[in-house]
Design a protein around this motif. Structure first.
Motif, PDB file in Angstrom:
ATOM      1  N   LYS A   6      19.075 103.523 -23.451  1.00 28.20           N
ATOM      2  CA  LYS A   6      19.128 104.444 -22.329  1.00 28.20           C
ATOM      3  C   LYS A   6      18.618 103.766 -21.066  1.00 28.20           C
ATOM      4  CE  LYS A   6      17.507 108.972 -20.820  1.00 28.20           C
ATOM      5  NZ  LYS A   6      16.694 110.166 -21.155  1.00 28.20           N
ATOM      6  N   LYS A   7      17.553 102.976 -21.211  1.00 26.35           N
ATOM      7  CA  LYS A   7      16.984 102.281 -20.060  1.00 26.35           C
ATOM      8  C   LYS A   7      17.985 101.283 -19.490  1.00 26.35           C
ATOM      9  CE  LYS A   7      12.943  99.655 -18.615  1.00 26.35           C
ATOM     10  NZ  LYS A   7      11.658  99.037 -19.061  1.00 26.35           N
ATOM     11  N   ARG A   8      18.681 100.558 -20.375  1.00 26.47           N
ATOM     12  CA  ARG A   8      19.680  99.605 -19.912  1.00 26.47           C
ATOM     13  C   ARG A   8      20.811 100.291 -19.146  1.00 26.47           C
ATOM     14  NH1 ARG A   8      20.544  95.629 -25.156  1.00 26.47           N
ATOM     15  NH2 ARG A   8      18.432  94.718 -25.174  1.00 26.47           N
ATOM     16  N   ALA A   9      21.199 101.464 -19.648  1.00 23.47           N
ATOM     17  CA  ALA A   9      22.275 102.209 -18.981  1.00 23.47           C
ATOM     18  C   ALA A   9      21.858 102.638 -17.579  1.00 23.47           C
ATOM     19  CB  ALA A   9      22.664 103.422 -19.816  1.00 23.47           C
ATOM     20  N   LEU A  10      20.598 103.098 -17.457  1.00 27.00           N
ATOM     21  CA  LEU A  10      20.095 103.499 -16.146  1.00 27.00           C
ATOM     22  C   LEU A  10      20.064 102.323 -15.182  1.00 27.00           C
ATOM     23  CD1 LEU A  10      17.147 105.879 -17.166  1.00 27.00           C
ATOM     24  CD2 LEU A  10      19.386 106.518 -16.277  1.00 27.00           C
ATOM     25  N   VAL A  11      19.579 101.179 -15.677  1.00 26.69           N
ATOM     26  CA  VAL A  11      19.515  99.983 -14.832  1.00 26.69           C
ATOM     27  C   VAL A  11      20.916  99.540 -14.420  1.00 26.69           C
ATOM     28  CG1 VAL A  11      18.890  97.539 -14.786  1.00 26.69           C
ATOM     29  CG2 VAL A  11      17.321  99.206 -15.787  1.00 26.69           C
ATOM     30  N   ALA A  12      21.844  99.572 -15.355  1.00 28.48           N
ATOM     31  CA  ALA A  12      23.216  99.149 -15.065  1.00 28.48           C
ATOM     32  C   ALA A  12      23.868 100.058 -14.028  1.00 28.48           C
ATOM     33  CB  ALA A  12      24.038  99.131 -16.348  1.00 28.48           C
ATOM     34  N   LEU A  13      23.678 101.387 -14.196  1.00 26.75           N
ATOM     35  CA  LEU A  13      24.269 102.332 -13.249  1.00 26.75           C
ATOM     36  C   LEU A  13      23.662 102.166 -11.862  1.00 26.75           C
ATOM     37  CD1 LEU A  13      26.175 104.639 -12.699  1.00 26.75           C
ATOM     38  CD2 LEU A  13      24.431 106.239 -13.527  1.00 26.75           C
ATOM     39  N   THR A  14      22.348 101.955 -11.819  1.00 31.33           N
ATOM     40  CA  THR A  14      21.688 101.747 -10.528  1.00 31.33           C
ATOM     41  C   THR A  14      22.224 100.490  -9.848  1.00 31.33           C
ATOM     42  OG1 THR A  14      19.671 102.776 -11.399  1.00 31.33           O
ATOM     43  CG2 THR A  14      19.461 101.447  -9.394  1.00 31.33           C
ATOM     44  N   ALA A  15      22.376  99.414 -10.631  1.00 33.12           N
ATOM     45  CA  ALA A  15      22.893  98.166 -10.072  1.00 33.12           C
ATOM     46  C   ALA A  15      24.311  98.342  -9.539  1.00 33.12           C
ATOM     47  CB  ALA A  15      22.861  97.071 -11.139  1.00 33.12           C
ATOM     48  N   VAL A  16      25.125  99.093 -10.280  1.00 33.97           N
ATOM     49  CA  VAL A  16      26.503  99.334  -9.839  1.00 33.97           C
ATOM     50  C   VAL A  16      26.525 100.094  -8.515  1.00 33.97           C
ATOM     51  CG1 VAL A  16      28.625 100.591 -10.366  1.00 33.97           C
ATOM     52  CG2 VAL A  16      27.529  99.205 -12.125  1.00 33.97           C
ATOM     53  N   LEU A  17      25.694 101.135  -8.395  1.00 31.77           N
ATOM     54  CA  LEU A  17      25.648 101.911  -7.155  1.00 31.77           C
ATOM     55  C   LEU A  17      25.200 101.055  -5.971  1.00 31.77           C
ATOM     56  CD1 LEU A  17      24.125 105.286  -8.427  1.00 31.77           C
ATOM     57  CD2 LEU A  17      26.458 104.882  -7.643  1.00 31.77           C
ATOM     58  N   TRP A  18      24.187 100.233  -6.187  1.00 31.45           N
ATOM     59  CA  TRP A  18      23.718  99.349  -5.116  1.00 31.45           C
ATOM     60  C   TRP A  18      24.803  98.349  -4.717  1.00 31.45           C
ATOM     61  CZ3 TRP A  18      20.111  99.538  -1.636  1.00 31.45           C
ATOM     62  CH2 TRP A  18      18.947 100.289  -1.867  1.00 31.45           C
ATOM     63  N   MET A  19      25.474  97.772  -5.680  1.00 34.61           N
ATOM     64  CA  MET A  19      26.503  96.775  -5.374  1.00 34.61           C
ATOM     65  C   MET A  19      27.674  97.404  -4.623  1.00 34.61           C
ATOM     66  SD  MET A  19      26.671  94.114  -8.613  1.00 34.61           S
ATOM     67  CE  MET A  19      26.863  95.390  -9.869  1.00 34.61           C
ATOM     68  N   LEU A  20      28.057  98.611  -5.040  1.00 32.53           N
ATOM     69  CA  LEU A  20      29.140  99.294  -4.332  1.00 32.53           C
ATOM     70  C   LEU A  20      28.774  99.561  -2.880  1.00 32.53           C
ATOM     71  CD1 LEU A  20      30.434 101.884  -6.972  1.00 32.53           C
ATOM     72  CD2 LEU A  20      31.678  99.932  -6.028  1.00 32.53           C
ATOM     73  N   LEU A  21      27.548 100.034  -2.646  1.00 25.89           N
ATOM     74  CA  LEU A  21      27.118 100.326  -1.280  1.00 25.89           C
ATOM     75  C   LEU A  21      27.049  99.045  -0.452  1.00 25.89           C
ATOM     76  CD1 LEU A  21      26.116 102.316   0.832  1.00 25.89           C
ATOM     77  CD2 LEU A  21      23.801 101.994  -0.049  1.00 25.89           C
ATOM     78  N   ILE A  22      26.445  98.005  -1.009  1.00 22.96           N
ATOM     79  CA  ILE A  22      26.325  96.741  -0.282  1.00 22.96           C
ATOM     80  C   ILE A  22      27.706  96.159   0.027  1.00 22.96           C
ATOM     81  CG2 ILE A  22      25.550  94.351  -0.475  1.00 22.96           C
ATOM     82  CD1 ILE A  22      23.153  95.402  -2.111  1.00 22.96           C
ATOM     83  N   ALA A  23      28.616  96.254  -0.943  1.00 24.61           N
ATOM     84  CA  ALA A  23      29.970  95.728  -0.731  1.00 24.61           C
ATOM     85  C   ALA A  23      30.689  96.505   0.367  1.00 24.61           C
ATOM     86  CB  ALA A  23      30.764  95.793  -2.033  1.00 24.61           C
ATOM     87  N   THR A  24      30.552  97.839   0.350  1.00 27.63           N
ATOM     88  CA  THR A  24      31.215  98.660   1.363  1.00 27.63           C
ATOM     89  C   THR A  24      30.634  98.405   2.746  1.00 27.63           C
ATOM     90  OG1 THR A  24      31.579 100.379  -0.302  1.00 27.63           O
ATOM     91  CG2 THR A  24      31.865 101.004   1.994  1.00 27.63           C
ATOM     92  N   VAL A  25      29.299  98.380   2.844  1.00 31.17           N
ATOM     93  CA  VAL A  25      28.655  98.118   4.131  1.00 31.17           C
ATOM     94  C   VAL A  25      29.016  96.729   4.647  1.00 31.17           C
ATOM     95  CG1 VAL A  25      26.433  97.798   5.287  1.00 31.17           C
ATOM     96  CG2 VAL A  25      26.747  99.711   3.717  1.00 31.17           C
ATOM     97  N   GLY A  26      28.952  95.739   3.744  1.00 30.26           N
ATOM     98  CA  GLY A  26      29.279  94.375   4.153  1.00 30.26           C
ATOM     99  C   GLY A  26      30.705  94.238   4.638  1.00 30.26           C
ATOM    100  N   SER A  27      31.656  94.809   3.886  1.00 26.93           N
ATOM    101  CA  SER A  27      33.062  94.715   4.287  1.00 26.93           C
ATOM    102  C   SER A  27      33.312  95.465   5.589  1.00 26.93           C
ATOM    103  CB  SER A  27      33.971  95.261   3.178  1.00 26.93           C
ATOM    104  OG  SER A  27      33.692  96.626   2.930  1.00 26.93           O
ATOM    105  N   TYR A  28      32.611  96.584   5.778  1.00 28.22           N
ATOM    106  CA  TYR A  28      32.769  97.362   7.012  1.00 28.22           C
ATOM    107  C   TYR A  28      32.356  96.533   8.225  1.00 28.22           C
ATOM    108  CZ  TYR A  28      31.921 100.901  10.590  1.00 28.22           C
ATOM    109  OH  TYR A  28      31.914 101.614  11.763  1.00 28.22           O
ATOM    110  N   PHE A  29      31.159  95.960   8.172  1.00 26.64           N
ATOM    111  CA  PHE A  29      30.667  95.222   9.330  1.00 26.64           C
ATOM    112  C   PHE A  29      31.402  93.898   9.521  1.00 26.64           C
ATOM    113  CE2 PHE A  29      27.064  98.138   8.798  1.00 26.64           C
ATOM    114  CZ  PHE A  29      26.898  98.537  10.117  1.00 26.64           C
ATOM    115  N   LEU A  30      31.828  93.263   8.431  1.00 19.32           N
ATOM    116  CA  LEU A  30      32.620  92.044   8.575  1.00 19.32           C
ATOM    117  C   LEU A  30      33.961  92.339   9.242  1.00 19.32           C
ATOM    118  CD1 LEU A  30      32.001  90.201   5.174  1.00 19.32           C
ATOM    119  CD2 LEU A  30      31.288  89.444   7.454  1.00 19.32           C
TER     120      LEU A  30
END
Length: 710
Positions: free
Chosen positions: A2-26
């Motif tokens: 369960k802990k691994r799933a939480l960490v994985a989901l959190t990482a996915v959400l962060w990566m999606l946000l960073i990717a969207t913000v980065g692509s937007y400003f680029l």
């Protein structure tokens, strides 16, 4: 696991946000850089065009002056040479000579023939009319105050003079002055030769430059005097003094660049239009002048409008990630319903969702609302010519009579909304007619969408070869406005104009030359202090919309059935939202707080009942009172807007549901028969989810209205 799933989901959400913000400003940076380079190219092309024309004028001037050193002229030959030079060089306003005392002829103390145009007049062939005048008949040009005469003789060189209003030319001009050499002795000065550039013609040249629909340019002399500017009151004034008086940082930077042989640019907030712009300042090699060109970033970087559609997605991702992080911090590790921990989750979720909803509204309010795609904006003569040429080609193919272009202007003095779909306007309309037009047309205009109309002719003046008619009007137009985003809505008011003889092929063209600025944000055609209750006027502009009609109105001569370009004057206004916010949203917020207080008072414990005074009947009475207050305010809202379910109305609907739900919850606890989800620990679950659910609702509604329609 369960802990691994939480960490994985959190990482996915962060990566999606960073990717969207980065692509937007680029992508934003790429679009802006590309637009700036494109603007720089246009500015350089504009400088080359102006420099080329001025160099051509200078060569003509030098050729005229050099001709005096090659041979002596008779008076008749001199007059003919001056006027022939003027006719061949269209950008010139006048050409003249001014001889030293008794140097042209011993029997003439002063002699200064000057061939000039007659502004607004034409000869029998339709060309600009010219006349020959003797400057010495007007004033003594050898007086010490006349620098145009003395400076070239003192400095022995060609001089581009500062702009001034000429006494003989009777117009704003810039003179090129040079010493005249004797045919007998090339080292002897016998007077001054000069060529006058009309600032009006120079302005026409600059107006023909490809600067986009909104861009504009201005010229400043080596000494900092404004030569050409969209704001005519600036002409002849010191740019430094104008910048100092206005506090315009952009004008100060351009003034500081004068005399520099290097081009440059800077970002600027344009005081004339209220938009972000790039200002390029470029030297004009022939004259030493400086050309400043303003390009508006929003127009040049048009792809940014599409990119801005991603901003609501960024808000959505940020809100989702913030909610998830709040849950991880305070809720994910709690196996039982821990009131303090889940209370923090509730508060955090509420704050995040409310901030997200406010951000969506703010992004919508900050965006530009440029009207409909059906109306083609017209801000320049070149754009208008390009648009109308297509219609004239179609007219020729259909074998119809050629169109008659009739310059028409409009000025709105007052505006008010007399109903949900009615707008009342007062102001002036004018039209410019040539003699041939008056032989075929009756002066006048029609507002085809007017339900009330009053018009009175107020002037009729002869201006050169044109006759200008002006009318004062009072009209009420019926139009359909979109209230769905109330109270954050905008209105596009359009004044549709026909010619009185609308059966003939008369194409009304905006009289753009009558306005100092045609940039929509400068609000051409509107009273500067136009007062509109609860509305802020953002833009105004002329435009065309093509109409085709299935009838000829019973007239065999009617020509407007096929893609006829009809002239529109458009006004874009945004509602001032504070009135509705203070009346409706404060009421809704107060009702929400009172309902939460009522929900918090629900208990099944007798001691608490006695202390709080809870009873189902008192709860029902309070809920009924709030319902009555809400219903009165809702009824008032329905009277303000004609459409169903506007943005604000969705909050009334949810509050009705909350009132009913609170009453049902109170009844369930009081009767002891309510579901465990509601009655558990005196309605702990409804209390914890109350504000997050309301905030979630506000965010979803805001996203639907402003995120899906940015």
């Amino acid at each position: 696991m369960k802990k691994r799933a939480l960490v994985a989901l959190t990482a996915v959400l962060w990566m999606l946000l960073i990717a969207t913000v980065g692509s937007y400003f680029l992508e934003k940076g790429r679009i802006q850089d590309s637009a700036r380079r494109q603007a720089q190219g246009k500015a350089e092309a504009a400088a080359q065009t102006i420099d080329g024309r001025l160099e051509q004028v200078f060569k003509v001037h030098r050729g005229l002056v050099d001709s005096f050193a090659r041979r002596d002229f008779t008076e008749e030959a001199l007059d003919r040479t001056l006027c022939d030079t003027l006719v061949k060089t269209q950008i010139l306003f006048g050409v003249g000579t001014a001889f030293k005392p008794r140097r042209f002829s011993p029997d003439k103390e002063l002699f200064a023939p000057y061939c000039r145009e007659l502004p607004g007049q034409v000869d029998s062939e339709g060309k600009p009319a010219i006349e020959l005048v003797q400057v010495e008949d007007s004033y003594d040009y050898t007086g010490p105050e006349n620098d145009w005469y003395h400076l070239p003789l003192m400095q022995e060189k060609d001089i581009w003079q500062e702009p001034h209003h000429g006494r003989s030319s009777e117009a704003w001009i810039v003179n090129i002055t040079s010493p005249l050499k004797s045919a007998a002795d090339p080292h002897e000065d016998i007077g001054v030769g000069y060529s006058s550039l009309s600032l009006g013609k120079l302005r026409e040249l600059m107006g023909s430059l490809e600067l986009g629909q909104k861009g504009y340019s201005y010229l400043v002399s080596r000494k900092g005097t404004v030569i050409v500017h969209p704001k005519e009151s600036f002409i002849g004034e010191s740019l430094s003094e104008i910048a100092k008086a206005s506090g315009d940082a952009g004008l100060k930077k351009v003034a500081a660049s004068l005399g520099s042989k290097q081009a440059g640019y800077f970002d600027h907030y344009d005081a004339l239009t209220g938009e972000r712009s790039w200002v390029f300042h470029l030297p004009i090699a022939t004259t030493g002048w400086t050309l400043a060109v303003n390009f508006f970033q929003e127009e040049m970087a048009a792809d940014l409008a599409k990119l801005h559609a991603l901003r609501p997605l960024l808000v959505l991702q940020t809100v989702a990630l913030a909610l998830w992080m709040a849950w991880l911090l305070w809720g994910a590790r709690r196996r039982e319903l821990d009131e303090p921990s889940y209370g923090r989750v509730s508060v955090a979720a509420t704050v995040v969702l409310v901030v997200g909803a406010v951000t969506l509204v703010a992004l919508h309010q900050s965006s530009s609302h440029g009207g409909t795609d059906e109306i083609v904006m017209m801000t320049s003569e070149e754009g208008m010519e390009e648009f109308l040429s297509d219609y004239e080609t179609l007219t020729e193919k259909l074998g119809k009579s050629p169109s008659i272009r009739l310059p028409t202007g409009l000025f709105v003095q007052s505006m008010g909304f007399s109903g949900a779909n009615d707008v009342a306007l007062t102001g002036y309309v004018w039209q410019r007619y040539t003699e041939s037009m008056l032989e075929e047309l009756r002066p006048g205009f029609v507002f085809p969408e007017a339900i009330k109309h009053k018009v009175q002719e107020v002037f009729s003046r002869q201006e050169g070869d044109e006759k200008v008619f002006g009318w004062y009007f009072e009209t009420t137009l019926r139009q359909r406005f979109d209230y769905s985003q109330y109270p954050f809505d905008a209105k596009q008011i359009w004044v549709r104009i026909w010619h009185r003889d609308f059966d003939k092929n008369v194409v009304l063209v905006p009289d753009l030359g009558a306005y100092q600025l045609t940039n929509p944000n400068s609000k051409p055609g509107l009273e500067e202090e136009l007062v509109t209750k609860d509305w802020l006027v953002a833009q105004s502009f002329f435009g065309y919309k093509q109409h085709s009609y299935s009838t000829d109105f019973g007239l065999d001569s009617y020509t407007g059935q096929d893609a006829f370009p009809e002239l529109y004057f458009n006004i874009l206004a945004k509602r001032e939202s504070w009135g509705a916010l203070t009346v409706h949203f404060i009421l809704l917020a107060v009702v929400a707080v009172m309902l939460f207080a009522m929900l918090s008072s629900i208990t099944s414990e007798e001691k608490k009942k006695a202390w709080i005074g809870f009873s189902f009947l008192s709860l029902l009475g309070g809920a009924s009172g709030l319902f009555f207050v809400m219903n009165v305010a809702h009824t008032r809202l329905r009277g303000e807007v004609p459409e169903n379910l506007v943005f604000l109305e969705w909050f009334y609907l949810v509050m009705y549901l909350v009132i009913v739900t609170t009453a049902v919850t109170g009844f369930g606890v009081a009767s002891g028969a309510g579901p465990r989800l509601l009655t558990y620990r005196d309605c702990l679950i409804p209390k914890l989810v109350y504000w997050p659910l309301l905030a979630s609702y506000a965010f979803v509604v805001s996203f639907v209205f402003f995120g899906l329609n940015p």
